[in-house]
Design a protein around this motif. Structure first.
Motif, PDB file in Angstrom:
ATOM      1  N   THR A  35       0.945  -1.197  -0.059  1.00  0.00           N
ATOM      2  CA  THR A  35       0.075   0.157  -0.138  1.00  0.00           C
ATOM      3  C   THR A  35       0.907   1.421  -0.007  1.00  0.00           C
ATOM      4  N   VAL A  36       2.064   1.268   0.897  1.00  0.00           N
ATOM      5  CA  VAL A  36       2.752   2.271   1.027  1.00  0.00           C
ATOM      6  C   VAL A  36       3.559   2.720  -0.198  1.00  0.00           C
ATOM      7  N   ARG A  37       4.146   1.655  -0.628  1.00  0.00           N
ATOM      8  CA  ARG A  37       5.014   1.627  -1.982  1.00  0.00           C
ATOM      9  C   ARG A  37       4.116   2.166  -3.225  1.00  0.00           C
ATOM     10  N   ALA A  38       2.833   1.707  -3.092  1.00  0.00           N
ATOM     11  CA  ALA A  38       1.918   2.196  -4.348  1.00  0.00           C
ATOM     12  C   ALA A  38       1.697   3.708  -4.297  1.00  0.00           C
ATOM     13  N   GLY A  44       4.309  10.673  -6.450  1.00  0.00           N
ATOM     14  CA  GLY A  44       5.669  11.256  -6.463  1.00  0.00           C
ATOM     15  C   GLY A  44       6.239  11.304  -5.083  1.00  0.00           C
ATOM     16  N   ALA A  45       5.609  10.435  -4.128  1.00  0.00           N
ATOM     17  CA  ALA A  45       6.285  10.728  -2.851  1.00  0.00           C
ATOM     18  C   ALA A  45       7.535   9.529  -2.697  1.00  0.00           C
ATOM     19  N   SER A  46       8.164   9.651  -1.650  1.00  0.00           N
ATOM     20  CA  SER A  46       9.105   8.444  -1.173  1.00  0.00           C
ATOM     21  C   SER A  46       8.603   7.530   0.042  1.00  0.00           C
ATOM     22  N   TYR A  47       9.292   6.561   0.207  1.00  0.00           N
ATOM     23  CA  TYR A  47       8.729   5.587   1.151  1.00  0.00           C
ATOM     24  C   TYR A  47       9.661   4.912   2.131  1.00  0.00           C
ATOM     25  N   THR A  48       9.415   4.092   3.128  1.00  0.00           N
ATOM     26  CA  THR A  48      10.242   3.462   3.731  1.00  0.00           C
ATOM     27  C   THR A  48       9.474   2.335   4.292  1.00  0.00           C
ATOM     28  N   LEU A  49      10.376   1.055   4.462  1.00  0.00           N
ATOM     29  CA  LEU A  49       9.481  -0.221   4.709  1.00  0.00           C
ATOM     30  C   LEU A  49      10.211  -0.731   6.008  1.00  0.00           C
ATOM     31  N   GLY A  50       9.468  -1.003   6.850  1.00  0.00           N
ATOM     32  CA  GLY A  50       9.986  -1.530   8.179  1.00  0.00           C
ATOM     33  C   GLY A  50       8.566  -1.747   9.155  1.00  0.00           C
ATOM     34  N   ILE A  51       8.853  -2.387  10.253  1.00  0.00           N
ATOM     35  CA  ILE A  51       7.704  -2.735  11.165  1.00  0.00           C
ATOM     36  C   ILE A  51       7.800  -2.139  12.487  1.00  0.00           C
ATOM     37  N   HIS A  52       6.766  -1.504  12.808  1.00  0.00           N
ATOM     38  CA  HIS A  52       6.621  -0.498  13.888  1.00  0.00           C
ATOM     39  C   HIS A  52       6.416  -1.408  14.866  1.00  0.00           C
ATOM     40  N   PRO A  53       7.240  -0.570  16.111  1.00  0.00           N
ATOM     41  CA  PRO A  53       7.233  -1.694  17.546  1.00  0.00           C
ATOM     42  C   PRO A  53       5.955  -2.031  17.908  1.00  0.00           C
ATOM     43  N   LEU A  54       4.872  -1.176  17.473  1.00  0.00           N
ATOM     44  CA  LEU A  54       3.548  -1.485  18.221  1.00  0.00           C
ATOM     45  C   LEU A  54       2.912  -2.689  17.286  1.00  0.00           C
ATOM     46  N   TYR A  55       3.348  -3.108  16.419  1.00  0.00           N
ATOM     47  CA  TYR A  55       3.138  -4.024  15.343  1.00  0.00           C
ATOM     48  C   TYR A  55       3.957  -5.222  15.386  1.00  0.00           C
ATOM     49  N   VAL A  56       4.703  -5.132  16.500  1.00  0.00           N
ATOM     50  CA  VAL A  56       5.837  -6.359  16.640  1.00  0.00           C
ATOM     51  C   VAL A  56       4.949  -7.530  17.069  1.00  0.00           C
ATOM     52  N   SER A  57       4.242  -7.377  18.203  1.00  0.00           N
ATOM     53  CA  SER A  57       3.552  -8.446  18.841  1.00  0.00           C
ATOM     54  C   SER A  57       2.579  -9.312  17.901  1.00  0.00           C
ATOM     55  N   ARG A  58       2.001  -8.489  17.080  1.00  0.00           N
ATOM     56  CA  ARG A  58       1.241  -9.181  16.154  1.00  0.00           C
ATOM     57  C   ARG A  58       1.589  -9.776  14.779  1.00  0.00           C
ATOM     58  N   SER A  59       3.073  -9.666  14.730  1.00  0.00           N
ATOM     59  CA  SER A  59       3.902  -9.880  13.449  1.00  0.00           C
ATOM     60  C   SER A  59       4.711 -11.199  13.946  1.00  0.00           C
ATOM     61  N   PRO A  60       4.297 -12.299  12.803  1.00  0.00           N
ATOM     62  CA  PRO A  60       5.071 -13.412  13.026  1.00  0.00           C
ATOM     63  C   PRO A  60       6.675 -13.310  12.670  1.00  0.00           C
ATOM     64  N   ASP A  61       7.562 -14.059  13.212  1.00  0.00           N
ATOM     65  CA  ASP A  61       8.983 -13.983  12.998  1.00  0.00           C
ATOM     66  C   ASP A  61       9.327 -13.738  11.603  1.00  0.00           C
ATOM     67  N   GLU A  62       8.265 -14.611  10.850  1.00  0.00           N
ATOM     68  CA  GLU A  62       8.669 -14.525   9.079  1.00  0.00           C
ATOM     69  C   GLU A  62       8.418 -13.204   8.650  1.00  0.00           C
ATOM     70  N   ALA A  63       7.976 -12.288   9.366  1.00  0.00           N
ATOM     71  CA  ALA A  63       7.837 -10.874   9.007  1.00  0.00           C
ATOM     72  C   ALA A  63       9.203 -10.187   8.754  1.00  0.00           C
ATOM     73  N   ALA A  79      12.454   5.492  -4.811  1.00  0.00           N
ATOM     74  CA  ALA A  79      11.450   6.126  -4.204  1.00  0.00           C
ATOM     75  C   ALA A  79      11.620   5.510  -2.801  1.00  0.00           C
ATOM     76  N   LEU A  80      12.309   4.235  -2.640  1.00  0.00           N
ATOM     77  CA  LEU A  80      12.809   3.664  -1.229  1.00  0.00           C
ATOM     78  C   LEU A  80      14.126   4.495  -0.475  1.00  0.00           C
ATOM     79  N   VAL A  81      13.763   4.947   0.680  1.00  0.00           N
ATOM     80  CA  VAL A  81      14.573   6.050   1.224  1.00  0.00           C
ATOM     81  C   VAL A  81      15.148   5.449   2.541  1.00  0.00           C
ATOM     82  N   ALA A  82      14.456   4.546   3.027  1.00  0.00           N
ATOM     83  CA  ALA A  82      15.037   4.156   4.438  1.00  0.00           C
ATOM     84  C   ALA A  82      14.251   2.841   4.989  1.00  0.00           C
ATOM     85  N   VAL A  83      14.816   2.519   5.824  1.00  0.00           N
ATOM     86  CA  VAL A  83      14.214   1.365   6.537  1.00  0.00           C
ATOM     87  C   VAL A  83      13.300   2.018   7.914  1.00  0.00           C
TER      88      VAL A  83
END
Ligand code: ZN
Length: 276
Positions: A35-38, A44-63, A79-83
């Motif tokens: 969603t964020v990339r699209a 014409g924006a930039s984006y970053t990919l990562g897992i927010h600390p408040l989403y860690v408990s509901r993310s599996p290790d495979e995330a 357009a990717l500028v950071a983690v």
């Protein structure tokens, strides 16, 4: 020219006001990556990919494996500028049981390693956890970092620590509240060279959007601001004006220096942002 170094969505900024605003959209979990990339590519924006600390408990290790695969795939995308948004959060009780907080730290450490591996900047979340985030950064790279400590709300000493590690400090909606005395003093007294501007839209609206509302750094990634009030990066120049008023500086100077700082913190922005 303004750079909103951290937001999650909201309407693209209204260019009709004559202000150029470049957005950096941050993901918060694996499901948000596409969603964020699209959204970034479409506007014409930039984006970053990562897992927010408040989403860690509901993310599996495979995330984390999925993030690694996504970063490998996206590393040639200008357009990717950071983690990010990555970090630690000690505000929500359920997320700071010993096992939950250890998992947050484990996710942060691995995501910092991925940033280092791909030579990417970081967009950090550190709520009531600045010292722990600083310790993780110190462990993660002896040569320092480039990136943003988003929604900075620590002490002057903690500000110096993060700046010493190579970060710029993100200021947004929270300091615009007249009762946010400590944060306003920091926004006034820090060197302008250490400051970048952000909205965190649609979270953390400034005082004029929801007068009297809580300014807690919820970062809940809700689909809209409280009460459905539209809040987007279009407010960034007004946040910049608020900072100029607080510091007795000109708006043009605030825009120029915070944009330069954003480009320093997120060097890949230079591939897409034309500062002229
Ligand atoms: Zn955020």
């Amino acid at each position: 020219m303004w750079v909103d170094v951290h937001c999650h969505g909201g309407e693209p900024p209204d260019v009709a006001r004559g202000e150029r605003i470049h957005r950096v959209l941050s993901a918060w979990d694996v499901a948000s990556f596409a969603t964020v990339r699209a959204m970034a590519h479409a506007t014409g924006a930039s984006y970053t990919l990562g897992i927010h600390p408040l989403y860690v408990s509901r993310s599996p290790d495979e995330a984390l494996d999925e993030l690694e695969r996504e970063l490998e795939r996206a590393v040639n995308d200008p357009a990717l500028v950071a983690v990010g948004e990555i970090g630690l959060d000690r505000y929500v009780a359920a997320e700071i049981t010993p096992s939950a907080y250890a998992r947050q730290q484990c996710f942060l450490q691995r995501q910092l390693a991925l940033a280092r591996q791909h030579d990417l900047s970081v967009v950090l979340h550190s709520r009531r956890a600045v010292d722990d985030v600083a310790a993780a950064l110190r462990r993660g790279s002896p040569q320092g970092w480039r990136g943003v400590a988003h929604a900075f709300a620590g002490s002057a000493q903690q500000a110096r620590t993060l700046v010493g590690l190579g970060l710029k400090l993100g200021f947004g909606g929270a300091f615009t509240y007249t009762r946010a005395l400590r944060l306003r003093r920091l926004a006034q007294e820090l060197a302008l060279d250490d400051i970048v501007l952000e909205t965190d839209a649609p979270d953390m609206p400034p005082q004029w959007i929801t007068p009297g509302a809580s300014c807690g750094a919820s970062c809940s990634n809700s689909d809209g601001a409280p009460d459905g009030t539209p809040y987007s990066s279009a407010e960034l120049p007004r946040i910049g004006q608020a900072l100029a008023a607080l510091r007795g500086d000109s708006v043009a100077h605030i825009a120029q220096v915070t944009t330069r700082n954003a480009l320093w913190a997120l060097p890949r922005l230079g591939r897409t942002v034309d500062v002229r």
